[in-house]
Write an enzyme that holds these catalytic residues in place. Structure first.
Site, PDB file in Angstrom:
ATOM      1  CG  ASP A 105      -1.927  -1.157   1.219  1.00 59.10           C
ATOM      2  OD1 ASP A 105      -1.911  -1.950   0.260  1.00 59.10           O
ATOM      3  OD2 ASP A 105      -2.703  -1.277   2.181  1.00 59.10           O
ATOM      4  CG  ASP A 135      -6.413  -0.057   1.301  1.00 58.97           C
ATOM      5  OD1 ASP A 135      -6.712  -1.239   1.552  1.00 58.97           O
ATOM      6  OD2 ASP A 135      -6.820   0.911   1.981  1.00 58.97           O
ATOM      7  CG  HIS A 166     -11.205   0.865   0.450  1.00 61.62           C
ATOM      8  ND1 HIS A 166     -11.205  -0.445   0.823  1.00 61.62           N
ATOM      9  CD2 HIS A 166     -10.270   1.474   1.255  1.00 61.62           C
ATOM     10  CE1 HIS A 166     -10.330  -0.636   1.798  1.00 61.62           C
ATOM     11  NE2 HIS A 166      -9.735   0.512   2.072  1.00 61.62           N
ATOM     12  CG  HIS A 209     -14.782   0.009   1.917  1.00 63.10           C
ATOM     13  ND1 HIS A 209     -14.151  -0.245   3.116  1.00 63.10           N
ATOM     14  CD2 HIS A 209     -14.832  -1.164   1.255  1.00 63.10           C
ATOM     15  CE1 HIS A 209     -13.821  -1.535   3.161  1.00 63.10           C
ATOM     16  NE2 HIS A 209     -14.219  -2.113   2.047  1.00 63.10           N
ATOM     17  CG  HIS A 239      -8.416   5.033   3.177  1.00 66.00           C
ATOM     18  ND1 HIS A 239      -9.390   4.737   4.107  1.00 66.00           N
ATOM     19  CD2 HIS A 239      -7.829   3.844   2.874  1.00 66.00           C
ATOM     20  CE1 HIS A 239      -9.382   3.445   4.372  1.00 66.00           C
ATOM     21  NE2 HIS A 239      -8.453   2.866   3.626  1.00 66.00           N
ATOM     22  CE  LYS A 262      -3.848  -4.502   1.311  1.00 63.40           C
ATOM     23  NZ  LYS A 262      -4.569  -3.512   2.106  1.00 63.40           N
ATOM     24  CB  CYS A 304      -1.914  -3.093   5.317  1.00 66.82           C
ATOM     25  SG  CYS A 304      -3.637  -2.536   5.226  1.00 66.82           S
TER      26      CYS A 304
END
Ligand code: VGL
Ligand code: ZN
Length: 198
Positions: free
Chosen positions: A9, A47, A49, A53, A82, A107, A152
């Site tokens: 990330d 990351d 989303h 989310h 984010h 992810k 993470c």
């Protein structure tokens, strides 16, 4: 032995000026790039989303970022919005060498569940597919770098150790959030799981 470098990330929103900035997040970029030259494989995670989310505090009326709520899969910290898909915040840091990546794994793309770990979503059972990718390439030794150390990176390293990989975390090439002592807790858990901190 061939070690795979997994960069967690390293995205604009986790760097200074981003929506969920990790102190010094941008300081690791040059070192991560240099590490790619020594790696047998390079994997980047992103990351990723959807807007709205369920890990975003904005979706929980009366709740503020950094509070914890109970989801059907367990405790979940609420974050500022984010890494929204296709936003500039979700893009990799400009200085990161992405051309060297063999795989970019996204992810956190399901609206109802977060995914800190690169291996399993936060229900700790839904796989991302990374384990199968690594095993079918014969990559059994993993070096973790990236953001954030205590979320993470730690969750990924813990899952990797549980799955039987030979795991190291390169601490100089990670930066953390440190929410209510989460940094010390995460490092202790990672160490106890047999992960080498270098
Ligand atoms: C992360 C919080 C929310 C991370 C991602 O990359 O550590 N932390 N989403
Ligand atoms: Zn996230």
């Amino acid at each position: 032995m061939t070690r795979a470098l997994i960069v967690i990330d390293l995205q604009n929103d986790f760097c200074p000026g981003g929506a969920l900035a990790v102190t010094g997040g941008d300081e690791i970029v040059a070192g991560v790039n240099a590490q790619m030259d020594r790696a047998g494989a390079v994997i980047l995670t992103q990351d990723w989303h959807p807007a709205g989310h369920s890990s975003f505090a904005s979706q929980h009326p009366g709740r503020a970022p950094y509070e914890t709520v109970q989801m059907d899969y367990g405790a979940q910290v609420l974050w500022p919005d984010h890494c929204v898909q296709s936003s500039q915040g979700a893009a990799f840091h400009d200085g990161l060498v992405t051309d060297r990546a063999d795989l970019i794994l996204r992810k956190g793309f399901r609206a109802g569940i977060d995914s800190y770990s690169a291996f399993f979503e936060n229900d700790q059972t839904t796989p991302t597919g990374l384990e199968g990718y690594l095993r079918s390439r014969g990559l059994t030794a993993l070096d973790f770098t990236g953001l954030a150390t205590d979320f993470c990176v730690a969750w990924s390293a813990l899952d990797a150790a549980r799955l039987g990989f030979d795991v190291r975390v390169i601490l100089d090439l990670c930066r953390g959030i440190d929410l209510d002592g989460s940094m010390a807790r995460a490092l202790e858990e990672v160490r106890a799981a047999g992960v080498e901190l270098v």
